[in-house]
Design a protein around this motif. Structure first.
Motif, PDB file in Angstrom:
ATOM      1  N   PRO A  70      -1.229  11.925  -0.228  1.00 24.53           N
ATOM      2  CA  PRO A  70      -2.726  12.922   0.361  1.00 24.53           C
ATOM      3  C   PRO A  70      -3.587  12.148   1.156  1.00 24.53           C
ATOM      4  O   PRO A  70      -4.470  12.121   2.373  1.00 24.53           O
ATOM      5  N   VAL A  71      -3.826  10.911   0.560  1.00 26.32           N
ATOM      6  CA  VAL A  71      -5.071  10.321   0.831  1.00 26.32           C
ATOM      7  C   VAL A  71      -4.240   9.059   2.191  1.00 26.32           C
ATOM      8  O   VAL A  71      -5.173   8.660   3.162  1.00 26.32           O
ATOM      9  N   ARG A  72      -3.220   9.078   2.260  1.00 24.31           N
ATOM     10  CA  ARG A  72      -2.699   7.650   3.348  1.00 24.31           C
ATOM     11  C   ARG A  72      -3.246   8.406   4.489  1.00 24.31           C
ATOM     12  O   ARG A  72      -3.196   6.856   5.412  1.00 24.31           O
ATOM     13  N   LEU A 101      -6.341   9.512   6.193  1.00 19.97           N
ATOM     14  CA  LEU A 101      -6.947   8.852   5.699  1.00 19.97           C
ATOM     15  C   LEU A 101      -7.380   7.061   5.707  1.00 19.97           C
ATOM     16  O   LEU A 101      -8.123   6.588   6.188  1.00 19.97           O
ATOM     17  N   PHE A 102      -6.568   6.702   4.388  1.00 20.64           N
ATOM     18  CA  PHE A 102      -6.493   4.464   4.390  1.00 20.64           C
ATOM     19  C   PHE A 102      -6.045   4.495   5.775  1.00 20.64           C
ATOM     20  O   PHE A 102      -6.577   3.657   5.864  1.00 20.64           O
ATOM     21  N   ARG A 103      -4.812   4.418   6.527  1.00 22.60           N
ATOM     22  CA  ARG A 103      -4.665   4.189   7.481  1.00 22.60           C
ATOM     23  C   ARG A 103      -5.425   3.835   8.487  1.00 22.60           C
ATOM     24  O   ARG A 103      -5.807   2.971   8.985  1.00 22.60           O
ATOM     25  N   TRP A 124       0.458  -0.801   0.300  1.00 26.13           N
ATOM     26  CA  TRP A 124       0.219  -0.463  -0.411  1.00 26.13           C
ATOM     27  C   TRP A 124       0.900   0.929   0.242  1.00 26.13           C
ATOM     28  O   TRP A 124       0.346   2.106  -0.037  1.00 26.13           O
ATOM     29  N   VAL A 178      -0.415   4.589  -2.532  1.00 26.54           N
ATOM     30  CA  VAL A 178      -1.718   5.047  -2.167  1.00 26.54           C
ATOM     31  C   VAL A 178      -0.916   6.341  -2.274  1.00 26.54           C
ATOM     32  O   VAL A 178      -0.086   7.002  -1.910  1.00 26.54           O
ATOM     33  N   TRP A 179      -1.907   7.602  -2.627  1.00 29.49           N
ATOM     34  CA  TRP A 179      -1.383   8.995  -2.766  1.00 29.49           C
ATOM     35  C   TRP A 179      -1.494   9.330  -1.920  1.00 29.49           C
ATOM     36  O   TRP A 179      -1.811   9.986  -0.559  1.00 29.49           O
ATOM     37  N   CYS A 224      -8.987   4.899   7.704  1.00 28.43           N
ATOM     38  CA  CYS A 224     -10.800   4.035   7.600  1.00 28.43           C
ATOM     39  C   CYS A 224     -10.804   2.434   6.987  1.00 28.43           C
ATOM     40  O   CYS A 224     -11.428   1.837   7.365  1.00 28.43           O
TER      41      CYS A 224
END
Length: 86
Positions: free
Chosen positions: A71-73, A75-77, A65, A68-69, A79
């Motif tokens: 700026p999104v990391r 939120l990714f972590r 992973w 993953v872009w 959610c």
């Protein structure tokens, strides 16, 4: 029946091997190779017939992973990653 069983670690990513971007292509192609190896073993294409079984362990919290872009990391972590296997 077969004399042995070989379990090949696969992934749903094998479906995307032809469409992957450069950073995902090696991973996807290696998972496709695992599926094809399991099929070849089960058919007896490589000599003695064995049960070839491709398995998908599900989503795992791994280094895959890292692309993953950025700026999104965060939120990714928060959610997505908590539902992954560790």
């Amino acid at each position: 029946g077969a004399d042995a069983r070989v379990v090949c670690l696969a992934s749903v990513m094998h479906h995307h091997s032809a469409a992957c971007h450069a950073h995902d292509a090696d991973y996807a192609e290696s998972k496709l190779a695992m599926v094809l190896l399991a099929r070849a073993l089960s058919r007896g294409d490589l000599g003695r017939k064995v049960d070839g079984v491709p398995v998908n362990p599900g989503a795992a919290n791994s280094d895959i992973w890292r692309h993953v872009w950025a700026p999104v990391r965060p939120l990714f972590r928060v959610c997505v990653a908590p539902v992954f296997l560790t």
